[in-house]
Design a protein around this motif. Structure first.
Motif, PDB file in Angstrom:
ATOM      1  N   ASP A   6      43.508  57.008  43.282  1.00  0.00           N
ATOM      2  CA  ASP A   6      43.656  56.169  44.468  1.00  0.00           C
ATOM      3  C   ASP A   6      42.360  56.265  45.267  1.00  0.00           C
ATOM      4  O   ASP A   6      42.132  57.241  45.969  1.00  0.00           O
ATOM      5  CB  ASP A   6      44.853  56.648  45.292  1.00  0.00           C
ATOM      6  CG  ASP A   6      45.080  55.829  46.550  1.00  0.00           C
ATOM      7  OD1 ASP A   6      44.409  54.797  46.741  1.00  0.00           O
ATOM      8  OD2 ASP A   6      45.929  56.244  47.358  1.00  0.00           O
ATOM      9  N   ILE A   7      41.507  55.254  45.114  1.00  0.00           N
ATOM     10  CA  ILE A   7      40.201  55.240  45.784  1.00  0.00           C
ATOM     11  C   ILE A   7      40.201  54.137  46.821  1.00  0.00           C
ATOM     12  O   ILE A   7      40.481  52.984  46.500  1.00  0.00           O
ATOM     13  CB  ILE A   7      39.059  55.023  44.774  1.00  0.00           C
ATOM     14  CG1 ILE A   7      39.047  56.165  43.757  1.00  0.00           C
ATOM     15  CG2 ILE A   7      37.722  54.914  45.491  1.00  0.00           C
ATOM     16  CD1 ILE A   7      38.013  56.019  42.674  1.00  0.00           C
ATOM     17  N   GLN A  43      47.021  63.690  40.589  1.00  0.00           N
ATOM     18  CA  GLN A  43      46.725  62.590  41.503  1.00  0.00           C
ATOM     19  C   GLN A  43      45.386  62.872  42.183  1.00  0.00           C
ATOM     20  O   GLN A  43      45.189  63.933  42.765  1.00  0.00           O
ATOM     21  CB  GLN A  43      47.813  62.442  42.556  1.00  0.00           C
ATOM     22  CG  GLN A  43      47.549  61.277  43.487  1.00  0.00           C
ATOM     23  CD  GLN A  43      48.691  61.038  44.455  1.00  0.00           C
ATOM     24  OE1 GLN A  43      49.707  61.711  44.425  1.00  0.00           O
ATOM     25  NE2 GLN A  43      48.509  60.077  45.329  1.00  0.00           N
ATOM     26  N   THR A  45      42.793  61.374  45.070  1.00  0.00           N
ATOM     27  CA  THR A  45      42.694  60.463  46.204  1.00  0.00           C
ATOM     28  C   THR A  45      41.315  60.641  46.833  1.00  0.00           C
ATOM     29  O   THR A  45      40.883  61.765  47.078  1.00  0.00           O
ATOM     30  CB  THR A  45      43.780  60.773  47.255  1.00  0.00           C
ATOM     31  OG1 THR A  45      45.052  60.742  46.614  1.00  0.00           O
ATOM     32  CG2 THR A  45      43.748  59.765  48.389  1.00  0.00           C
ATOM     33  N   ARG A  47      38.949  59.008  50.058  1.00  0.00           N
ATOM     34  CA  ARG A  47      38.912  58.161  51.252  1.00  0.00           C
ATOM     35  C   ARG A  47      37.637  58.438  52.039  1.00  0.00           C
ATOM     36  O   ARG A  47      37.165  59.555  52.096  1.00  0.00           O
ATOM     37  CB  ARG A  47      40.096  58.447  52.181  1.00  0.00           C
ATOM     38  CG  ARG A  47      41.445  58.078  51.624  1.00  0.00           C
ATOM     39  CD  ARG A  47      41.649  56.567  51.712  1.00  0.00           C
ATOM     40  NE  ARG A  47      42.964  56.182  51.275  1.00  0.00           N
ATOM     41  CZ  ARG A  47      43.282  55.880  50.033  1.00  0.00           C
ATOM     42  NH1 ARG A  47      42.399  55.941  49.086  1.00  0.00           N
ATOM     43  NH2 ARG A  47      44.500  55.509  49.720  1.00  0.00           N
ATOM     44  N   GLN A  56      41.018  64.593  47.437  1.00  0.00           N
ATOM     45  CA  GLN A  56      42.132  65.486  47.128  1.00  0.00           C
ATOM     46  C   GLN A  56      42.489  65.326  45.652  1.00  0.00           C
ATOM     47  O   GLN A  56      42.596  64.208  45.150  1.00  0.00           O
ATOM     48  CB  GLN A  56      43.340  65.162  47.990  1.00  0.00           C
ATOM     49  CG  GLN A  56      44.472  66.161  47.824  1.00  0.00           C
ATOM     50  CD  GLN A  56      45.613  65.873  48.763  1.00  0.00           C
ATOM     51  OE1 GLN A  56      46.334  64.904  48.568  1.00  0.00           O
ATOM     52  NE2 GLN A  56      45.748  66.690  49.784  1.00  0.00           N
ATOM     53  N   SER A 103      41.529  70.271  48.187  1.00  0.00           N
ATOM     54  CA  SER A 103      41.095  69.314  49.206  1.00  0.00           C
ATOM     55  C   SER A 103      39.649  69.589  49.569  1.00  0.00           C
ATOM     56  O   SER A 103      39.277  70.730  49.830  1.00  0.00           O
ATOM     57  CB  SER A 103      41.963  69.441  50.467  1.00  0.00           C
ATOM     58  OG  SER A 103      43.314  69.184  50.167  1.00  0.00           O
TER      59      SER A 103
END
Length: 118
Positions: A6-7, A43, A45, A47, A56, A103
């Motif tokens: 998820d970018i 997963q 990610t 942002r 993350q 993270s």
């Protein structure tokens, strides 16, 4: 292993040194998941925000007890060193049987430009 990425749309302007760092962090995290976690799902990610870049990597693997006196094995130490070069921070949350979440936060450069290292 299922990997969900998820970018955010706003990561195109990440400076090159930061892109390389984030690539290497994800590479090491995936290697660790493959070798040690027994995860069936990961997963990732990424942002970008005004305060910087947030990454993350979370797995549903077997987890591990994080050491009291440090971040962990050599791969995790390498991640921490890479991120620290960009004035960033690393946090690892893991516990036996619950998976692991890595993270990374890299602050935006104060001058709005590229990170500079001496």
């Amino acid at each position: 292993v299922e990997v969900v990425v998820d970018i955010g749309d706003d990561v195109e302007d990440v400076p090159e040194p930061e892109k390389l760092c984030l690539f290497r962090v994800v590479q090491e995290a995936l290697t660790n998941c493959s070798r040690h976690s027994g995860a069936s799902s990961i997963q990732i990610t990424l942002r970008r925000a005004a305060e910087g870049t947030l990454l993350q990597v979370k797995d549903n693997g077997k987890g591990f007890e994080t050491p009291r006196n440090g971040i962990g094995g050599i791969g995790l130490i390498g991640i921490e060193e890479r991120v620290r070069e960009l004035n960033g921070s690393v946090r690892i949350r893991s516990k036996q049987g619950t998976g692991t979440t890595l993270s990374v936060q890299i602050p935006a450069p104060a001058n709005g430009g590229v990170h500079v290292h001496n």
